[in-house]
Design an enzyme around this catalytic site. Structure first.
Site, PDB file in Angstrom:
ATOM      1  N   LYS B 115       0.922  -1.126  -0.016  1.00 31.47           N
ATOM      2  CA  LYS B 115      -0.105   0.240  -0.219  1.00 31.47           C
ATOM      3  C   LYS B 115       0.739   1.352  -0.017  1.00 31.47           C
ATOM      4  O   LYS B 115       1.915   1.417   0.839  1.00 31.47           O
ATOM      5  CB  LYS B 115      -0.852  -0.015   1.204  1.00 31.47           C
ATOM      6  CG  LYS B 115      -1.978   0.964   1.376  1.00 31.47           C
ATOM      7  CD  LYS B 115      -2.684   0.816   2.590  1.00 31.47           C
ATOM      8  CE  LYS B 115      -3.855   1.779   2.694  1.00 31.47           C
ATOM      9  NZ  LYS B 115      -4.740   1.575   3.692  1.00 31.47           N
ATOM     10  N   SER B 190      -9.557   1.860   3.055  1.00 32.72           N
ATOM     11  CA  SER B 190      -8.898   2.569   2.134  1.00 32.72           C
ATOM     12  C   SER B 190      -7.689   1.661   1.375  1.00 32.72           C
ATOM     13  O   SER B 190      -6.661   2.139   0.675  1.00 32.72           O
ATOM     14  CB  SER B 190      -8.005   3.813   3.158  1.00 32.72           C
ATOM     15  OG  SER B 190      -7.257   3.020   3.979  1.00 32.72           O
ATOM     16  N   SER B 214      -9.718  -0.535   7.519  1.00 34.40           N
ATOM     17  CA  SER B 214      -9.227  -0.310   6.073  1.00 34.40           C
ATOM     18  C   SER B 214      -8.610  -1.579   5.371  1.00 34.40           C
ATOM     19  O   SER B 214      -8.076  -1.441   4.332  1.00 34.40           O
ATOM     20  CB  SER B 214      -8.362   0.537   5.891  1.00 34.40           C
ATOM     21  OG  SER B 214      -8.985   1.888   6.063  1.00 34.40           O
TER      22      SER B 214
END
Lengths: 133, 537
Positions: B115, B190, B214
């Site tokens: 990420k 996210s 997330s």
């Protein structure tokens, strides 16, 4: 609306296409605006923006205002809960493991310097600080 | 073949050899499971193939990269992809080491996506934000350093909502990622890019971060396994901080075993993170039972608590039905399943948002255009700060900073932040009590399946409401595993539903063991999106 209603509390889960939930959401939003402590001033977006060092455009101030108001109002639920004698938790139970306070040389200082937008060796260059009286 | 695993280097020494009985057990994880047509562990299959020279790391990398390039225009999982050659040459280097009889780490040849809020020294790290658009960190996050040391190859950096603030990737400054199951829908957020990448088999496993759900919510939306470890289990050094008391780096995999292997690789104490735990990291997979060796009631005696507040009003009927089916499945496996009430549950949501927004207003003050990131020229310092942040930060981030600033303002701290911390104590205690009575707690990971892109964009409260299933776990700092347990009918191929399993602090091993058994005994559920079904064996 009594604080009991708050505690029983509808879980704030929504599916937008469910009319039953839309109705509940409407109830909650009305509820949230009523539970603000009278001593708490509503958020002044321009003032907050100055404090947070973000230059907002007038359009943004206008656009953000109601959304922020709505969320802060929703936070108001926290006022209705009896929290006497409850200790605040900074975080979950964890150890706080400090390392020795000995300086170490970092190997890639040049990579740090390379990221600085405005650099004039050996200074990070910034504009003047305006002293406002 | 697994009996030849050696751990000569200190960086490998934590990945201890399983006992001889578990070697046989683990070996069977490389064969196909009886109930699904996918291996029980892609990582162990890869290892087996590489060490027996059935497959080269280069061929493996090519096969993933081909699929990645084909699917990426439809999915947009990645913000940064190096040249294929960078990946291939790492794979080549590995092949030569294997050929020379050298020992290789447990993640050797495994393509891992990371990420974009996790720092990588050789690729940009933007946090999904324009303010860090070309930022190259001078260091690797500890989690990245560890996975590289164990042979993992970072295939790219994935898309995310800016600084972790969002549940769909629509708040990314750069692009919106699509759900591989239906590209008109969100992948969740996210960590949407990391979830989509594993779901579409663009990589083997990936890293995400979970502050309020997330990792778990996108795992549910994308039909993959997602794990949020106990707070302090994995070092946060190199993770761009959103809310420091809640953030955790988490793992995605296409199986529970792979997720566990990745967790094992990155977990452990780090002297650069004062909140990282010194608790020993157990070998999670050593407690795994293979499907073929399972007795008829392999989870006999396990007490499972289904959180009542998570299956009430407001949750999609299809989700409730999938969770109830999962509960029945647990009963078939020998568990006792009862509903348990956690009355403070709904208050967790506003408490979480007060804490997260407040902490983020402080954490994001470092993005001032001075030491790194994009700078807007100004004649005077205050304007430089204000304009750089105004231009570089997105609307959702700005709003959250403003709300956090409000909640922390003089005079309001007691009304909001302190009360939220007190609620955190209540929620921690209620989980502790529940986990005394039950071994694990279960719930959905989200109140719905993946919704359409654009559907919730303009209503912050509606978006926040979707986090109800996940935030309380972050407040309590507990570990939680999400695995796909069923589908909801929807064109073209149905939409996956994830089951969340919550455990006691540092009990990831148990969650993984139980999750693995649940997964291996789940019939007729193959979680491969139609987009890539042809290219996945």
């Amino acid at each position: 609306m009594s604080s009991k209603m708050l505690l029983r509390g509808t879980p704030l889960t929504l599916t937008l296409w469910n009319p039953k939930i839309q109705h509940k959401l409407l109830q909650l939003r009305r509820l949230s605006s009523k539970t603000n402590c009278s001593s708490l001033q509503p958020p002044n977006v321009s003032h907050l923006a100055k404090t947070a060092h973000i230059s907002l455009t007038p359009t943004e101030v206008e656009e953000f205002g109601p959304k922020i108001q709505q969320v802060i109002g929703w936070f108001g639920q926290l006022q209705g809960v009896d929290l006497q004698s409850i200790e605040p938790s900074i975080r979950a139970d964890t150890e706080n493991n400090l390392r020795d306070n000995t300086p170490e040389i970092f190997d890639h200082r040049d990579a740090i310097i390379a990221s600085v937008p405005s650099y004039e060796e050996p200074y990070i260059k910034v504009p003047k600080v305006l002293n406002v009286d | 073949m697994l009996s030849t695993l050696q751990t000569p280097r200190s960086s490998l020494s934590r990945f201890t050899l399983p006992s001889s009985s578990t070697i046989t057990t683990l070996a069977s994880l490389t064969t196909q499971s009886p109930t699904t047509s996918e291996p029980q562990s892609q990582i162990l299959s890869i290892r087996h193939s590489l060490l027996t020279r059935n497959l080269s790391a280069v061929d493996l990398a090519h096969s993933y990269l081909t699929r990645l390039r084909l699917t990426e225009p439809h999915l947009r999982s990645f913000l940064h992809l190096p040249d294929d050659q960078t990946i291939i040459s790492q794979a080549n280097h590995l092949d030569r080491r294997i050929a020379a009889g050298e020992d290789v780490g447990p993640l050797a040849g495994v393509l891992v996506a990371v990420k974009d809020n996790i720092c990588t020294v050789d690729m940009p790290s933007t946090g999904g934000s324009r303010i860090l658009q070309n930022y190259r960190p001078p260091f690797d996050a500890t989690a990245v350093k560890k996975l590289k040391e164990l042979g993992g190859i970072v295939v790219g950096k994935t898309n995310m909502d800016e600084f972790g603030m969002g549940s769909t990737t629509e708040a990314s400054a750069f692009q919106v990622t699509a759900n591989p199951w239906d590209v008109s829908r969100v992948p969740g957020g996210s960590s949407g890019g990391s979830a989509a990448a594993v779901s579409a088999r663009q990589c083997v496993v990936s890293l995400g971060s979970d502050t309020g759900g997330s990792v778990r919510q996108p795992a549910s939306f994308c039909g993959v396994v997602g794990l949020k470890p106990t707070y302090g289990r994995v070092s946060r050094f190199g993770l761009m901080a959103y809310a420091s008391s809640l953030d955790a780096i988490g793992c995605f995999g296409s199986s529970v075993a792979d997720t566990g292997i990745l967790l094992h690789a990155i977990a452990g104490h780090d002297r650069f993170d004062a909140t990282s735990s010194k608790q020993e990291v157990p070998n999670f997979l050593s407690h795994f039972d293979s499907a073929s060796s399972l007795e008829s009631k392999p989870l006999k005696g396990l007490r499972v608590g289904l959180i009542r507040e998570t299956i009430e009003d407001g949750v999609d009927a299809g989700v409730v039905s999938a969770i109830r089916a999962a509960a029945s499945h647990f009963e078939e496996l020998g568990c006792s399943v009862n509903e348990v009430s956690l009355p403070s549950f709904s208050l967790g949501l506003p408490a979480y948002y007060v804490l997260a927004l407040s902490e983020s207003s402080s954490n994001l003050s470092r993005y001032d255009g001075i030491r790194y990131g994009n700078q807007v020229h100004a004649d005077e310092l205050d304007s430089l700060y204000g304009d750089s942040r105004a231009k570089g930060l997105g609307s959702e981030v700005k709003m959250r900073i403003l709300m956090g600033t409000y909640a922390l303002s003089a005079g309001y701290y007691d009304a909001y932040y302190k009360r939220a911390q007190q609620l955190r104590t209540i929620i921690r205690n209620s989980f502790k009590e529940a986990l005394d009575q039950y071994d694990i707690l279960i719930s959905p990971a989200a109140p719905s399946v993946a919704y359409k892109i654009g559907e919730k964009k303009n209503d912050p409260l509606a978006m926040y409401a979707g986090d109800i299933m996940t935030v309380n776990v972050n407040l309590a700092g507990l570990p939680a595993l999400v695995l796909p347990c069923g589908f909801v009918d929807s064109e073209p191929a149905g939409l996956p539903v994830g089951l969340q399993m919550i455990g006691a602090a540092f009990d990831e091993g148990e969650l993984l063991r139980v999750g693995h058994i649940f997964e291996q005994t789940l019939e007729n559920c193959r979680f491969v999106p139609p987009l890539v079904a042809d290219s996945v064996e």
